[in-house]
Design a protein around this motif. Structure first.
Motif, PDB file in Angstrom:
ATOM      1  N   ASN A  74       0.822  -1.220   0.000  1.00 28.34           N
ATOM      2  CA  ASN A  74       0.000   0.000   0.000  1.00 28.34           C
ATOM      3  C   ASN A  74       0.854   1.269   0.000  1.00 28.34           C
ATOM      4  O   ASN A  74       0.550   2.236  -0.692  1.00 28.34           O
ATOM      5  CB  ASN A  74      -0.921   0.021   1.228  1.00 28.34           C
ATOM      6  CG  ASN A  74      -2.008  -1.038   1.149  1.00 28.34           C
ATOM      7  OD1 ASN A  74      -2.148  -1.727   0.131  1.00 28.34           O
ATOM      8  ND2 ASN A  74      -2.774  -1.192   2.217  1.00 28.34           N
ATOM      9  N   TRP A 123      -6.994   2.883   4.917  1.00 28.86           N
ATOM     10  CA  TRP A 123      -6.699   3.487   3.618  1.00 28.86           C
ATOM     11  C   TRP A 123      -8.010   3.809   2.915  1.00 28.86           C
ATOM     12  O   TRP A 123      -8.979   3.054   3.013  1.00 28.86           O
ATOM     13  CB  TRP A 123      -5.907   2.503   2.748  1.00 28.86           C
ATOM     14  CG  TRP A 123      -4.604   2.095   3.368  1.00 28.86           C
ATOM     15  CD1 TRP A 123      -4.407   1.119   4.306  1.00 28.86           C
ATOM     16  CD2 TRP A 123      -3.316   2.657   3.104  1.00 28.86           C
ATOM     17  NE1 TRP A 123      -3.075   1.044   4.648  1.00 28.86           N
ATOM     18  CE2 TRP A 123      -2.378   1.978   3.917  1.00 28.86           C
ATOM     19  CE3 TRP A 123      -2.861   3.675   2.265  1.00 28.86           C
ATOM     20  CZ2 TRP A 123      -1.020   2.286   3.914  1.00 28.86           C
ATOM     21  CZ3 TRP A 123      -1.501   3.972   2.246  1.00 28.86           C
ATOM     22  CH2 TRP A 123      -0.597   3.286   3.068  1.00 28.86           C
ATOM     23  N   ASP A 156      -3.355   7.410   2.583  1.00 26.77           N
ATOM     24  CA  ASP A 156      -3.063   6.771   3.862  1.00 26.77           C
ATOM     25  C   ASP A 156      -3.854   7.469   4.976  1.00 26.77           C
ATOM     26  O   ASP A 156      -3.771   8.686   5.133  1.00 26.77           O
ATOM     27  CB  ASP A 156      -1.545   6.899   4.113  1.00 26.77           C
ATOM     28  CG  ASP A 156      -1.053   6.029   5.239  1.00 26.77           C
ATOM     29  OD1 ASP A 156      -1.850   5.693   6.127  1.00 26.77           O
ATOM     30  OD2 ASP A 156       0.149   5.699   5.235  1.00 26.77           O
TER      31      ASP A 156
END
Ligand SMILES: [Fe+2]
Length: 306
Positions: A74, A123, A156
């Motif tokens: 990620n 996220w 994020d």
């Protein structure tokens, strides 16, 4: 073993939305730690393909590996979702946004609302399911790396991403992030992959360059870069990242091999340097050549005594 991908820009390039201090902690400490933990869990014999590691972790129910590998993926994806210069929405993705949300302003609202109301760490994503778009959130280290939807953008929501710069104002961070940092060229490249046979971004592509060891490798890298710089790729595309990696390899070659560039090499570097200057105009906020964060890399020793 997997590698920590380099940032595709300087640590300070995203200021004032994200400070160099946040980026240093976020990339060099947090992201690095996830990568380190994945490597410790898979051991020396891991094959270095993060997507495969994630697949196996899912099958085996290895939560610790799953979460750390998810975080490694990620974050690498997240760095590419941001650009230090303004990009704009265009192409097929622009039409898809109109179809799904009405207009870009409505998508902005949906993205910020989803991200700011998400409870705890995680996220917020813009994803494509075929041609259709949606905004979704995931918790902790959960990832969309393996589908079923293809991620186009992510931000994020962990506090380490914004607390130093925005304190507890997650919605404020998301708004500034959306307005100043979104890399629409990257999102567009991902969307084109979602609706065609093109390959989407993968972790491996950004983190494991083919080593340039022999003179033959060096010649090949030079040739590839010369071709690429004739028609510079869009920022954030796989071609763009490949070009960066190849430039770094060329810059490092003589230093690593501890050999002097030949006069012919110097001539080619001068030619490449002219092309690079045109390329670099797209990234005006980079630190100057010779500083650690300069990006794209200079051609180093080959040009220094011109
Ligand atoms: Fe993070």
């Amino acid at each position: 073993m997997i590698a920590l991908p380099k940032l595709p820009y300087a640590h300070s390039a995203l200021e004032p939305v994200i400070s160099a201090a946040t980026m240093t902690l976020h990339h060099d400490k947090h992201h690095a730690k996830y990568v380190e933990t994945v490597n410790a869990l898979v051991g020396e014999n891991g094959d270095g393909d993060l997507e495969s590691i994630l697949r196996e972790a899912n099958q085996n129910g290895s939560v610790k590996l799953q979460q750390n590998a998810g975080q490694a993926w990620n974050h690498a994806f997240f760095w590419n979702c941001m650009a230090p210069v303004q990009t704009s929405l265009a192409g097929p993705l622009s039409d898809a946004v109109s179809t799904a949300f009405g207009d870009l302003g409505e998508l902005r609202k949906a993205f910020i609302e989803a991200g700011s109301s998400h409870f705890g760490s995680g996220w917020v994503w813009l994803v494509a399911s075929g041609e259709a778009l949606a905004v979704v959130t995931t918790h902790d280290g959960d990832t969309l790396a393996l589908g079923p939807d293809l991620p186009l953008l992510v931000c994020d929501l962990w506090e380490h991403a914004y607390y130093l710069d925005h304190k507890n104002d997650r919605a404020g961070f998301l708004g500034s992030w959306w307005d100043r940092l979104v890399n629409w060229e990257f999102a567009e490249a991902q969307y084109r992959a979602a609706i065609s046979d093109r390959e989407p971004w993968s972790y491996d592509e950004g983190s494991r360059p083919t080593p340039v060891v022999t003179r033959e490798d060096f010649e090949q890298a030079l040739e590839e870069v010369t071709v690429h710089l004739a028609r510079p790729p869009q920022a954030g595309t796989p071609e763009d990242r490949r070009l960066t990696v190849r430039l770094e390899q060329i810059a490092d070659y003589h230093e690593v091999r501890k050999i002097e560039p030949t006069p012919a090499d110097r001539d080619r570097f001068i030619h490449l340097d002219e092309r690079l200057k045109a390329f670099e105009r797209r990234w005006p906020k980079r630190p100057p050549p010779g500083t650690p964060d300069h990006w794209p890399p200079s051609l180093g020793g080959g040009l220094s005594d011109r």
